[in-house]
Scaffold this motif. Structure first.
Motif, PDB file in Angstrom:
ATOM      1  N   ALA A  58      11.023  -2.319  -2.324  1.00  0.00           N
ATOM      2  CA  ALA A  58      10.242  -2.770  -1.167  1.00  0.00           C
ATOM      3  C   ALA A  58       8.768  -2.505  -1.430  1.00  0.00           C
ATOM      4  CB  ALA A  58      10.687  -2.021   0.092  1.00  0.00           C
ATOM      5  N   CYS A  59       7.938  -3.302  -0.796  1.00  0.00           N
ATOM      6  CA  CYS A  59       6.498  -3.134  -0.945  1.00  0.00           C
ATOM      7  C   CYS A  59       5.830  -3.473   0.375  1.00  0.00           C
ATOM      8  CB  CYS A  59       5.997  -4.078  -2.034  1.00  0.00           C
ATOM      9  SG  CYS A  59       4.821  -3.354  -3.173  1.00  0.00           S
ATOM     10  N   SER A  60       4.796  -2.716   0.723  1.00  0.00           N
ATOM     11  CA  SER A  60       3.999  -3.008   1.911  1.00  0.00           C
ATOM     12  C   SER A  60       2.721  -3.656   1.414  1.00  0.00           C
ATOM     13  CB  SER A  60       3.700  -1.717   2.682  1.00  0.00           C
ATOM     14  OG  SER A  60       2.959  -2.001   3.827  1.00  0.00           O
ATOM     15  N   GLY A  61       2.719  -4.971   1.412  1.00  0.00           N
ATOM     16  CA  GLY A  61       1.694  -5.715   0.687  1.00  0.00           C
ATOM     17  C   GLY A  61       2.242  -5.924  -0.710  1.00  0.00           C
ATOM     18  N   ASN A  62       1.703  -6.893  -1.421  1.00  0.00           N
ATOM     19  CA  ASN A  62       2.202  -7.141  -2.779  1.00  0.00           C
ATOM     20  C   ASN A  62       1.050  -7.633  -3.636  1.00  0.00           C
ATOM     21  OD1 ASN A  62       4.193  -7.189  -4.748  1.00  0.00           O
ATOM     22  ND2 ASN A  62       4.926  -9.222  -4.195  1.00  0.00           N
ATOM     23  N   PRO A  63       0.289  -6.735  -4.258  1.00  0.00           N
ATOM     24  CA  PRO A  63       0.612  -5.309  -4.453  1.00  0.00           C
ATOM     25  C   PRO A  63       0.241  -4.453  -3.243  1.00  0.00           C
ATOM     26  CG  PRO A  63      -1.384  -5.874  -5.648  1.00  0.00           C
ATOM     27  CD  PRO A  63      -0.881  -7.155  -5.036  1.00  0.00           C
ATOM     28  N   GLY A  64       0.766  -3.242  -3.311  1.00  0.00           N
ATOM     29  CA  GLY A  64       0.535  -2.256  -2.268  1.00  0.00           C
ATOM     30  C   GLY A  64       1.447  -1.066  -2.511  1.00  0.00           C
ATOM     31  N   PRO A  65       1.570  -0.183  -1.542  1.00  0.00           N
ATOM     32  CA  PRO A  65       2.499   0.936  -1.700  1.00  0.00           C
ATOM     33  C   PRO A  65       3.927   0.402  -1.720  1.00  0.00           C
ATOM     34  CG  PRO A  65       1.472   0.967   0.476  1.00  0.00           C
ATOM     35  CD  PRO A  65       0.837  -0.146  -0.288  1.00  0.00           C
ATOM     36  N   GLY A  66       4.751   0.988  -2.591  1.00  0.00           N
ATOM     37  CA  GLY A  66       6.112   0.495  -2.740  1.00  0.00           C
ATOM     38  C   GLY A  66       7.126   1.610  -2.852  1.00  0.00           C
ATOM     39  N   GLY A  67       8.376   1.249  -2.613  1.00  0.00           N
ATOM     40  CA  GLY A  67       9.479   2.187  -2.736  1.00  0.00           C
ATOM     41  C   GLY A  67      10.690   1.497  -3.326  1.00  0.00           C
ATOM     42  N   TRP A  68      11.588   2.271  -3.867  1.00  0.00           N
ATOM     43  CA  TRP A  68      12.826   1.740  -4.425  1.00  0.00           C
ATOM     44  C   TRP A  68      13.968   2.670  -4.038  1.00  0.00           C
ATOM     45  CZ3 TRP A  68      15.369   5.123  -7.492  1.00  0.00           C
ATOM     46  CH2 TRP A  68      14.619   6.105  -8.146  1.00  0.00           C
ATOM     47  N   ALA A  69      15.184   2.142  -4.104  1.00  0.00           N
ATOM     48  CA  ALA A  69      16.367   2.939  -3.789  1.00  0.00           C
ATOM     49  C   ALA A  69      17.559   2.422  -4.571  1.00  0.00           C
ATOM     50  CB  ALA A  69      16.667   2.884  -2.296  1.00  0.00           C
ATOM     51  N   ALA A  70      18.467   3.342  -4.841  1.00  0.00           N
ATOM     52  CA  ALA A  70      19.737   3.001  -5.484  1.00  0.00           C
ATOM     53  C   ALA A  70      20.834   3.841  -4.848  1.00  0.00           C
ATOM     54  CB  ALA A  70      19.672   3.261  -6.985  1.00  0.00           C
ATOM     55  N   LEU A  71      21.977   3.232  -4.689  1.00  0.00           N
ATOM     56  CA  LEU A  71      23.180   3.899  -4.214  1.00  0.00           C
ATOM     57  C   LEU A  71      24.206   3.795  -5.331  1.00  0.00           C
ATOM     58  CD1 LEU A  71      25.068   5.112  -2.013  1.00  0.00           C
ATOM     59  CD2 LEU A  71      25.540   2.743  -1.319  1.00  0.00           C
TER      60      LEU A  71
END
Length: 159
Positions: free
Chosen positions: A26-39
């Motif tokens: 996920a990203c807030s803006g692109n570019p911008g602050p981002g995050g990722w996740a895995a299960l």
């Protein structure tokens, strides 16, 4: 807690129950602050992984989620990996063969974007037997919705 996920191995590869993996970025803006996740889920074990970067793109976060999931596995494994990113899915199952054949250049001879991450993903996937599964984002798949929420929460934690 260990940073690696342990699945039972026979003859060098997990042959019974596959490790089920869901990833998202996920990203807030692109570019911008981002995050990722895995299960990661194997039998009765379950593990969530998350991370974030202050300035990035959505594609980088999608790639990072898959890489982190694969690198978290302690041994070569059978994996059923779910992603809602066509960029990751098409890149790793279709485009990468041409990129490698062309010296990591696209069909129009431009350098592959996010090259270091694609090369890292290529190395990580070589250790496993992966069934790549595309899932439509925001379509009600509970595990896809879960990693989406985790990735978005990781963005919020970026300083």
């Amino acid at each position: 807690m260990s940073t690696r996920f342990d699945a039972t191995v026979t003859d060098g590869v997990a042959t019974d129950t596959p490790v089920v993996v869901y990833t998202d970025g996920a990203c807030s803006g692109n570019p911008g602050p981002g995050g990722w996740a895995a299960l990661l889920r194997w039998r009765d074990q379950e593990r969530e992984l998350t991370g974030a970067e202050a300035h990035t793109t959505n594609n980088i976060m999608e790639l990072q989620a898959v890489i982190a999931a694969l690198e978290a596995l302690k041994r070569p494994s059978r994996i059923k990996l779910h992603t809602d990113s066509r960029y990751v899915m098409d890149g790793i199952t279709r485009w990468i063969h041409g990129w490698k054949r062309n010296g990591w250049k696209t069909a129009d001879r431009k350098p592959v974007k996010n090259l270091e991450l694609w090369q890292r993903l290529d190395r990580a996937r070589a250790l496993h037997h992966i069934e790549w599964c595309w899932v439509r984002g925001h379509s009600g798949d509970p595990d896809n919705e879960r990693v989406d929420a985790l990735a978005r929460a990781a963005v919020v934690r970026v300083p």
